[in-house]
Design an enzyme around this catalytic site. Structure first.
Site, PDB file in Angstrom:
ATOM      1  CD  GLU A 119       1.165 -11.290  -8.593  1.00  0.00           C
ATOM      2  OE1 GLU A 119       0.047 -11.016  -8.118  1.00  0.00           O
ATOM      3  OE2 GLU A 119       1.902 -10.450  -9.140  1.00  0.00           O
ATOM      4  CE  LYS A 196       1.959  -7.808 -11.685  1.00  0.00           C
ATOM      5  NZ  LYS A 196       1.772  -7.993 -10.233  1.00  0.00           N
ATOM      6  CB  CYS A 233      -1.649  -9.980 -10.592  1.00  0.00           C
ATOM      7  SG  CYS A 233      -2.802  -9.234  -9.391  1.00  0.00           S
TER       8      CYS A 233
HETATM    9  N1  LIG Z   1      -0.454  -8.297  -7.599  1.00  0.00           N
HETATM   10  C1  LIG Z   1      -0.979  -7.267  -8.222  1.00  0.00           C
HETATM   11  O1  LIG Z   1      -0.570  -6.898  -9.323  1.00  0.00           O
HETATM   12  N2  LIG Z   1      -1.974  -6.634  -7.563  1.00  0.00           N
HETATM   13  C2  LIG Z   1      -2.482  -5.380  -7.968  1.00  0.00           C
HETATM   14  C3  LIG Z   1      -3.859  -5.175  -7.543  1.00  0.00           C
HETATM   15  C4  LIG Z   1      -4.854  -5.682  -8.497  1.00  0.00           C
HETATM   16  O2  LIG Z   1      -4.569  -5.767  -9.688  1.00  0.00           O
HETATM   17  O3  LIG Z   1      -5.967  -5.988  -8.073  1.00  0.00           O
END
Ligand SMILES: NC(=O)NCCC(=O)O
Length: 378
Positions: A119, A196, A233
C-alpha cells in the site's frame, strides 16, 4: 521482542520444534504442505546480493479432463522505505522506484506474471502525522503520473501485470486525494483503478485526514493471467468487502497493506486466509517492513505520549488458497519477494466440494441487510 529482533514465526518453528512433529505442526497451522518452487540460481544470487528475502511455493490443483491447468505466477513485494522521511520528495520516490524496480527484475527472472506492491508504495506511511506538507506532494495521477509511467515500462519490459497502490491525486475532480491501486496490463495499458473502500480511524492510522472512502465499488480486472481485484489494507477486516470482489468474479484478490505489530499482527494470518476459504479464491496479503521515523512528533487522541513513529511494520506477506492452505510468510524484518505458482482451477474444484457460493443465502442476506439498515428506531 515484537519489533526488529523477531525474524518470523516460521523460523522459530523450524528451530524449536523437533523434526518428527514439525510436519504435523505445519499441517495444522498452514494447511496442506506446499512444494517449494524451484527458483533460478541467478534470482537467488541477486536476492542475496541485494539483501532481500526470496521465497517460492506452488499451489497445485487436481488434473481435470476438460480444462488444462490455469497456472499463473504471482509476485508480492514488501519493502522498507529507502531514504529518510525528510529527504526531498522526488528523491524518496525515485529511490523507491529503483529499489522496487530491481526486485521486479528478479521477479521476472522467476517467471512472475502478476506483481503487486505494498500500500502507498512510493512514500513513507506518513498519514499518522496529519500534516499536509510534504506528504500530499507524493500524490500522483493514477492514469499518467510518474509512478504509473514507471509501472507501464516495467509491465512492457517484463510482460507482467503490475498492481501499483499509490496515493492518487484526481486532477479532473478538484485535485482530490484517494488511496488507490492502479492496475497495468502486461502490455502496458492502464486497465483501471480500485480505490480503498474502508478508511481506518484506529490508533495512529489517521488516514481520514487525507482522503475519503473510495467510490469505485468492487472492480475486477480481466488480465491475460486471470481475473484480479484489489482490497486495500483496512478492507481486509470487512468480510463483505472481500465477498463483493469475489461475487464479481475475482480469482485472485490482492490486499496491499501497511500495518504494525502491536495493532494487528495476531489477526494478520487469519483474515486474508479466511477470505480465501470463504470466497473460493486466492488472496495475497502484503505488508510493508521497518520503522519509519518522522521529524515532528505526533499524537492520535488516545492518551499516548507524543511519538515519532508508528512502531514496527512487520512484513510477513503471504498467499492463501481456497482450500485453506497458505504459504509461509516473508520475513518480519527484511525486504522480500514472495513468488507463488498457483493453478486457478483450484478455485472451482474447492467450490464444487464445499459449495459456499451455492449454499450462501445472498438474497436473504441482502433483504435482511436492507431492512436492518433502514430500520426506524422504535
Ligand atoms: N493502512 C491501513 O489501513 N492500516 C490500518 C490498520 C490495519 O488495518 O491493520
Amino acid at each position: 521482542m515484537s519489533g526488529e529482533d523477531f525474524e518470523s514465526l516460521e523460523k522459530v518453528l523450524e528451530t524449536c520444534v523437533p523434526e518428527a512433529e514439525l510436519r504435523e505442526v505445519r499441517r495444522l497451522l498452514f494447511g496442506k504442505q506446499l512444494k517449494k518452487l524451484n527458483l533460478p540460481q541467478s534470482a537467488l544470487d541477486a536476492a542475496e546480493e541485494q539483501d532481500f528475502d526470496l521465497k517460492g511455493y506452488v499451489f497445485e490443483a487436481s488434473p481435470e479432463q476438460l480444462r488444462p491447468p490455469r497456472t499463473v505466477r504471482v509476485g508480492l513485494i514488501q519493502n522498507k522505505i529507502v531514504l529518510p522521511t525528510d529527504a526531498p520528495v522526488l528523491e524518496q520516490i525515485t529511490a523507491l522506484h529503483k529499489r522496487v524496480g530491481e526486485m521486479v527484475e528478479v521477479a521476472a527472472i522467476c517467471g512472475v506474471n502478476i506483481v503487486c506492491f505494498q500500500e502507498a508504495w512510493t512514500m513513507p506511511f506518513a498519514f499518522c502525522t496529519r500534516e499536509r506538507e510534504p506528504w500530499t506532494e507524493f500524490a500522483e495521477s493514477a492514469e499518467d503520473g510518474l509512478t504509473t509511467r514507471f509501472c507501464i515500462q516495467l509491465a512492457k519490459k517484463y510482460n507482467m501485470v503490475v498492481v501499483s497502490p499509490i496515493l492518487e491525486r484526481d486532477e479532473i475532480h478538484g485535485g482530490t486525494l484517494w488511496n488507490t491501486a492502479v492496475v497495468v496490463s502486461n502490455n502496458g495499458n492502464v486497465l483501471g483503478k480500485s480505490r480503498k473502500n474502508h478508511i481506518p480511524r484506529v490508533g495512529d492510522f489517521n488516514e481520514s485526514t487525507y482522503y475519503m472512502e473510495g467510490n469505485t465499488s468492487h472492480p475486477v480486472f480481466q488480465t491475460q493471467f486471470g481475473k484480479i481485484a484489489v482490497n486495500i489494507c483496512y478492507g481486509r477486516h470487512h468480510p463483505l468487502n472481500w465477498l463483493m470482489y469475489s461475487i464479481h468474479g475475482a480469482e485472485i484478490i490482492f490486499n496491499p497493506s501497511a500495518t504494525v505489530g502491536l495493532l494487528s499482527e495476531p489477526i494478520w494470518p487469519i483474515e486474508a486466509r479466511n477470505a480465501a476459504i470463504a470466497n473460493h479464491c486466492f488472496t495475497c496479503a502484503i505488508n510493508r517492513v521497518g520503522t519509519e521515523y518522522f521529524k515532528n512528533e505526533f499524537t492520535s487522541g488516545d492518551g499516548k505520549k507524543a511519538h515519532h513513529d508508528f512502531g514496527h511494520f512487520y512484513g510477513s506477506s503471504y498467499v492463501a488458497a481456497p482450500d485453506g492452505s497458505r504459504s509461509p510468510g516473508l520475513s518480519r524484518t527484511r525486504d522480500g519477494l514472495l513468488v507463488t505458482e498457483m493453478d486457478l482451477n483450484l478455485n472451482r474444484q474447492v467450490a464444487d466440494k464445499w459449495n459456499f457460493k451455492m449454499t450462501g443465502r445472498y438474497e436473504m442476506y441482502a433483504e435482511e441487510l436492507k431492512k436492518a439498515i433502514h430500520a426506524k428506531s422504535p
